[in-house]
Design an enzyme around this catalytic site. Structure first.
Site, mmCIF file in Angstrom:
data_model
loop_
_atom_site.group_PDB
_atom_site.id
_atom_site.type_symbol
_atom_site.label_atom_id
_atom_site.label_comp_id
_atom_site.label_asym_id
_atom_site.label_seq_id
_atom_site.Cartn_x
_atom_site.Cartn_y
_atom_site.Cartn_z
ATOM 1 N N GLY A 1 0.820 -1.209 0.000
ATOM 2 C CA GLY A 1 0.000 0.000 0.000
ATOM 3 C C GLY A 1 0.855 1.261 0.000
ATOM 4 O O GLY A 1 2.087 1.192 0.048
ATOM 5 N N PHE A 2 0.193 2.381 -0.035
ATOM 6 C CA PHE A 2 0.880 3.676 -0.053
ATOM 7 C C PHE A 2 1.785 3.823 1.180
ATOM 8 O O PHE A 2 3.011 3.947 1.055
ATOM 9 C CB PHE A 2 -0.194 4.770 -0.136
ATOM 10 C CG PHE A 2 0.259 6.140 0.241
ATOM 11 C CD1 PHE A 2 1.341 6.737 -0.390
ATOM 12 C CD2 PHE A 2 -0.422 6.854 1.228
ATOM 13 C CE1 PHE A 2 1.757 8.018 -0.037
ATOM 14 C CE2 PHE A 2 -0.016 8.131 1.578
ATOM 15 C CZ PHE A 2 1.076 8.714 0.956
ATOM 16 N N ASP B 1 0.773 -8.771 1.783
ATOM 17 C CA ASP B 1 -0.315 -7.956 1.217
ATOM 18 C C ASP B 1 -1.221 -8.869 0.387
ATOM 19 O O ASP B 1 -0.734 -9.768 -0.287
ATOM 20 C CB ASP B 1 0.260 -6.847 0.319
ATOM 21 C CG ASP B 1 -0.652 -5.638 0.232
ATOM 22 O OD1 ASP B 1 -0.234 -4.544 0.613
ATOM 23 O OD2 ASP B 1 -1.815 -5.801 -0.225
ATOM 24 N N THR C 1 -6.034 -3.416 -2.342
ATOM 25 C CA THR C 1 -5.828 -2.026 -2.774
ATOM 26 C C THR C 1 -4.343 -1.724 -2.954
ATOM 27 O O THR C 1 -3.996 -0.690 -3.498
ATOM 28 C CB THR C 1 -6.444 -1.014 -1.768
ATOM 29 O OG1 THR C 1 -5.908 -1.282 -0.478
ATOM 30 C CG2 THR C 1 -7.954 -1.102 -1.730
ATOM 31 N N GLY C 2 -3.487 -2.603 -2.498
ATOM 32 C CA GLY C 2 -2.042 -2.401 -2.672
ATOM 33 C C GLY C 2 -1.630 -2.662 -4.109
ATOM 34 O O GLY C 2 -2.386 -3.244 -4.894
ATOM 35 N N VAL D 1 -4.408 -10.758 5.783
ATOM 36 C CA VAL D 1 -4.184 -10.581 7.216
ATOM 37 C C VAL D 1 -5.368 -11.103 8.046
ATOM 38 O O VAL D 1 -5.258 -11.290 9.253
ATOM 39 C CB VAL D 1 -3.858 -9.082 7.444
ATOM 40 C CG1 VAL D 1 -5.101 -8.240 7.521
ATOM 41 C CG2 VAL D 1 -2.963 -8.875 8.622
ATOM 42 N N TYR E 1 -15.283 1.512 8.250
ATOM 43 C CA TYR E 1 -13.892 1.884 8.533
ATOM 44 C C TYR E 1 -13.766 2.420 9.956
ATOM 45 O O TYR E 1 -12.955 1.930 10.745
ATOM 46 C CB TYR E 1 -13.448 2.934 7.525
ATOM 47 C CG TYR E 1 -11.979 3.272 7.581
ATOM 48 C CD1 TYR E 1 -11.011 2.331 7.270
ATOM 49 C CD2 TYR E 1 -11.552 4.561 7.937
ATOM 50 C CE1 TYR E 1 -9.652 2.653 7.304
ATOM 51 C CE2 TYR E 1 -10.209 4.893 7.965
ATOM 52 C CZ TYR E 1 -9.262 3.937 7.651
ATOM 53 O OH TYR E 1 -7.921 4.260 7.691
ATOM 54 N N THR F 1 -2.660 11.723 5.301
ATOM 55 C CA THR F 1 -1.269 11.677 4.857
ATOM 56 C C THR F 1 -1.242 11.567 3.330
ATOM 57 O O THR F 1 -2.116 10.931 2.740
ATOM 58 C CB THR F 1 -0.558 10.479 5.519
ATOM 59 O OG1 THR F 1 -0.625 10.672 6.948
ATOM 60 C CG2 THR F 1 0.891 10.381 5.112
#
Ligand code: UDP
Length: 316
Positions: free
Chosen positions: A17-18, A38, A42-43, A64, A150, A180
């Protein structure tokens, strides 16, 4: 657990991911053996292009939410869809990744007696009624809204991590990340910084939700990673810690700056405000300052300039 001494093995869940990929790069630079995990929901493996060339990096495709069985002396949990567009597109996956991911990694940390540093979020404060947000504010969260998968997923994960520490003595550390940005953000993740930059570079009108009076505080990714390294260096961390940049901007101010830095025509397109969108957000980072000496260094103009250069290169 400190970060010095021998070449420690670190697990980064959500490595592609980011944020995960920037953390991987930093850990490799500091001489750690890094295992990246991962599920690539979305990664993106292109984020790990540099890391993949390093013999001290080991990548595994894995989810995960399943039991994790890799050797590690320190764990960073960066695994969860995090942009509103992504996390709302599959709420079940978001909630379960947040909660089951925290559960699996907590079990692993307990079994191995290692430290687990967990990415929580400013979304645990919901649409805050207290400003700026300190860690002892309990938040204002809708449990059944579009952002709940979320927000409540991250809140449940915090509860689990905190109880694991309280009841079993597992060294869990909770970091609440505020907005971020930086190179490698996905073009299509729907966040305000990436949307504005993509539209600005394409000379399309910037999409402002509502009137653009809502505020956010934008932290450059290198500053955030520095904060995470500081958390890892501590002997212990009790209670959650905010990490982010305490300078606050309205979305209209951000639009003006991106428009200037991308040389776009300066046109805006107004859209309805999304449901439960927080009106104001700014971290109180007193705890991070006191415990880590944390101080974001990269100004928004400088960080956006670097991010725009990366987007321009990738768009070409
Ligand atoms: N936003 C906007 N235009 C966009 C994307 C987002 O005006 O193209 C607004 C959004 O409504 C929110 C803020 O920018 O108030 C930050 O949104 P983002 O999705 O980046 O993250 P959030 O802080 O809401 O999780």
């Amino acid at each position: 657990m400190g970060l010095s001494s021998h070449r420690k093995t670190v697990l980064v869940a959500g490595a592609a991911g980011f944020l995960g990929s920037h953390l991987v790069d930093r850990l490799l630079k500091e001489g750690f053996e890094v295992v990246g995990l991962d599920n690539l929901m979305t990664g993106d493996l292109t984020n790990l292009e540099g890391a993949m060339r390093n013999p001290h990096f080991h990548f595994q495709t894995g989810d995960v939410r399943e039991p994790v069985n890799v050797y590690a002396e320190l764990i960073f949990n960066m695994a969860c869809p995090a942009s509103p567009v992504h996390y709302q597109s599959d709420p079940y996956a978001t909630w379960s990744t947040s909660v089951l991911g925290a559960l699996r990694l907590t079990e692993m940390a307990r079994g191995r007696g290692c430290t687990l540093i967990h990415s929580s979020t400013s979304e645990v404060y919901g649409d805050p009624t207290v400003h700026p947000q300190r860690e002892d504010y309990w938040g204002n969260v809708n449990p059944v809204g579009e952002r709940s998968c979320y927000d409540e997923g991250k809140r449940a994960a915090e509860t689990l991590l905190h109880d694991a520490k309280r009841c079993w003595g597992v060294d869990t550390r909770i970091v609440r990340i505020f907005n971020t940005y930086g190179p490698r953000m996905a073009f299509n993740d729907g966040r305000v910084v990436s949307n504005f930059i993509v539209k600005g570079l394409r000379r399309e009108p910037l999409s402002i939700y509502g009137e653009g009076k809502q505020s956010r505080s934008f932290c450059y990714v290198d500053d955030l990673v520095e904060g995470f390294m500081g958390v890892a260096r501590l002997d212990k961390l009790e209670g959650p810690m905010n990490l982010g940049n305490p300078k606050e901007f309205t979305i209209a101010e951000l639009a003006k700056l991106v428009q200037e830095l991308t040389n776009s025509p300066g046109e805006y397109e107004y859209h309805p405000m999304p449901a439960d969108d927080p009106k104001q957000r700014r971290p109180d980072i007193s705890r991070a300052r006191e415990l880590l000496g944390f101080e974001p260094k990269v100004e928004l103009r400088e960080g956006l300039t670097r991010t725009i250069a990366d987007f321009r290169r990738r768009l070409e």
